[in-house]
Design an enzyme around this catalytic site. Structure first.
Site, PDB file in Angstrom:
ATOM      1  N   HIS A  17       0.841  -1.208   0.000  1.00  0.00           N
ATOM      2  CA  HIS A  17       0.000   0.000   0.000  1.00  0.00           C
ATOM      3  C   HIS A  17       0.876   1.259   0.000  1.00  0.00           C
ATOM      4  O   HIS A  17       0.596   2.214  -0.721  1.00  0.00           O
ATOM      5  CB  HIS A  17      -0.856   0.067   1.271  1.00  0.00           C
ATOM      6  CG  HIS A  17      -1.884  -1.018   1.424  1.00  0.00           C
ATOM      7  ND1 HIS A  17      -1.972  -1.813   2.548  1.00  0.00           N
ATOM      8  CD2 HIS A  17      -2.885  -1.421   0.610  1.00  0.00           C
ATOM      9  CE1 HIS A  17      -2.990  -2.648   2.423  1.00  0.00           C
ATOM     10  NE2 HIS A  17      -3.554  -2.447   1.250  1.00  0.00           N
ATOM     11  N   LYS A  41     -18.011  -5.757   8.905  1.00  0.00           N
ATOM     12  CA  LYS A  41     -16.798  -6.562   9.097  1.00  0.00           C
ATOM     13  C   LYS A  41     -16.204  -6.303  10.470  1.00  0.00           C
ATOM     14  O   LYS A  41     -16.416  -5.246  11.054  1.00  0.00           O
ATOM     15  CB  LYS A  41     -15.756  -6.182   8.038  1.00  0.00           C
ATOM     16  CG  LYS A  41     -15.966  -6.846   6.698  1.00  0.00           C
ATOM     17  CD  LYS A  41     -14.709  -6.655   5.860  1.00  0.00           C
ATOM     18  CE  LYS A  41     -14.844  -7.230   4.471  1.00  0.00           C
ATOM     19  NZ  LYS A  41     -13.668  -6.884   3.655  1.00  0.00           N
ATOM     20  N   ARG A  90      -2.141  -6.376  -7.827  1.00  0.00           N
ATOM     21  CA  ARG A  90      -1.002  -7.284  -7.639  1.00  0.00           C
ATOM     22  C   ARG A  90      -0.999  -8.403  -8.658  1.00  0.00           C
ATOM     23  O   ARG A  90       0.050  -8.926  -9.018  1.00  0.00           O
ATOM     24  CB  ARG A  90      -1.047  -7.909  -6.239  1.00  0.00           C
ATOM     25  CG  ARG A  90      -0.744  -6.956  -5.118  1.00  0.00           C
ATOM     26  CD  ARG A  90      -1.184  -7.515  -3.810  1.00  0.00           C
ATOM     27  NE  ARG A  90      -2.610  -7.797  -3.839  1.00  0.00           N
ATOM     28  CZ  ARG A  90      -3.337  -8.190  -2.811  1.00  0.00           C
ATOM     29  NH1 ARG A  90      -2.754  -8.385  -1.653  1.00  0.00           N
ATOM     30  NH2 ARG A  90      -4.632  -8.412  -2.920  1.00  0.00           N
ATOM     31  N   SER A 129      -2.741  -7.789   3.414  1.00  0.00           N
ATOM     32  CA  SER A 129      -3.012  -7.524   4.836  1.00  0.00           C
ATOM     33  C   SER A 129      -3.431  -8.819   5.533  1.00  0.00           C
ATOM     34  O   SER A 129      -3.053  -9.067   6.681  1.00  0.00           O
ATOM     35  CB  SER A 129      -4.120  -6.478   4.991  1.00  0.00           C
ATOM     36  OG  SER A 129      -3.703  -5.250   4.464  1.00  0.00           O
TER      37      SER A 129
HETATM   38  O1  PNS Z   1      -8.790  -2.715   0.803  1.00  0.00           O
HETATM   39  P1  PNS Z   1     -10.049  -3.296   0.232  1.00  0.00           P
HETATM   40  O2  PNS Z   1     -10.834  -4.017   1.295  1.00  0.00           O
HETATM   41  O3  PNS Z   1      -9.790  -4.142  -0.981  1.00  0.00           O
HETATM   42  O4  PNS Z   1     -10.929  -2.028  -0.241  1.00  0.00           O
HETATM   43  C1  PNS Z   1     -12.197  -2.205  -0.855  1.00  0.00           C
HETATM   44  C2  PNS Z   1     -12.950  -0.874  -0.940  1.00  0.00           C
HETATM   45  C3  PNS Z   1     -12.999  -0.196   0.424  1.00  0.00           C
HETATM   46  C4  PNS Z   1     -12.262   0.068  -1.907  1.00  0.00           C
HETATM   47  C5  PNS Z   1     -14.379  -1.167  -1.454  1.00  0.00           C
HETATM   48  O5  PNS Z   1     -14.906  -2.247  -0.739  1.00  0.00           O
HETATM   49  C6  PNS Z   1     -15.341   0.009  -1.293  1.00  0.00           C
HETATM   50  O6  PNS Z   1     -15.190   1.029  -1.928  1.00  0.00           O
HETATM   51  N1  PNS Z   1     -16.336  -0.183  -0.413  1.00  0.00           N
HETATM   52  C7  PNS Z   1     -17.340   0.823  -0.116  1.00  0.00           C
HETATM   53  C8  PNS Z   1     -18.725   0.358  -0.616  1.00  0.00           C
HETATM   54  C9  PNS Z   1     -18.805   0.547  -2.120  1.00  0.00           C
HETATM   55  O7  PNS Z   1     -18.810   1.669  -2.597  1.00  0.00           O
HETATM   56  N2  PNS Z   1     -18.776  -0.566  -2.857  1.00  0.00           N
HETATM   57  C10 PNS Z   1     -18.644  -0.528  -4.322  1.00  0.00           C
HETATM   58  C11 PNS Z   1     -19.889  -0.945  -5.039  1.00  0.00           C
HETATM   59  S1  PNS Z   1     -19.771  -2.603  -5.587  1.00  0.00           S
END
Ligand code: PNS
Length: 168
Positions: A17, A41, A90, A129
């Site tokens: 990150h 979560k 990745r 992570s």
């Molecule tokens: O680090 P991550 O867990 O891969 O991040 C995922 C993240 C936070 C970018 C994604 O889950 C997100 O934007 N969640 C907020 C809810 C949302 O807008 N979902 C997208 C519609 S499918």
């Protein structure tokens, strides 16, 4: 001013990150890292802890801000005038998932939110992570994956858990 948001769980932030953050901060005038506060979560670190960790890990990068958001990314982006979301890739498996999210966000935002992908540097492609947490939970060496202070916080968290103390 060109600004962008880098959303994610960052539970915890890894060198992968941090590399994406450094490179995105070179591309944009201002980069906001935003930690998702996902009530569905149970993260290892609270949102407040993750924000604090990110601030410490990026304190030498002047054009980086750290905050948190909840709900849909497109709503948070609209409220804060972000039109570009940065995400790291990745592997192909990341791409399949990320492509769908990027397209959904673009569609749902009426074309107002685009996603820019930066590919992870080779030495960081194996880091996640989740694996960092698993390794740390068994007392393994995560020094190549996260800054030392994050490793210490991970070991402390798992020590607390093994002592039966609260997760907060
Ligand atoms: O680090 P991550 O867990 O891969 O991040 C995922 C993240 C936070 C970018 C994604 O889950 C997100 O934007 N969640 C907020 C809810 C949302 O807008 N979902 C997208 C519609 S499918």
């Amino acid at each position: 001013m060109k600004k962008a948001v880098y959303p994610g769980s960052f539970d915890p932030v890894t060198y992968g990150h941090i590399d994406i953050i450094r490179r995105a901060a070179e591309i944009f005038d201002e980069l906001t890292i935003s930690v998702l506060d996902n009530k569905a979560k149970t993260p290892l670190f609270s949102v407040e802890e993750r924000v604090k960790i990110l601030k410490e890990a990026t304190k030498d990068i002047p054009n980086v801000r750290v905050e948190s958001f909840s709900g849909l990314l497109i709503n948070y982006a609209a409220e804060n005038d972000f039109h570009i979301s940065v995400r790291g890739l990745r592997a192909i498996t990341d791409f399949e998932y990320e492509l769908q999210i990027a397209q959904t966000n673009n569609k749902l935002s009426g074309g107002k939110l685009d996603t820019i992908f930066l590919t992870a540097r080779l030495e960081y492609t194996y880091i996640s992570s989740s694996s960092v947490k698993e390794i740390a939970s068994f007392g393994g060496d995560v020094s190549e994956c996260v800054p030392d202070f994050v490793a210490d916080m991970l070991y402390e968290k798992y020590n607390q858990k093994s002592r039966g103390e609260s997760n907060e």
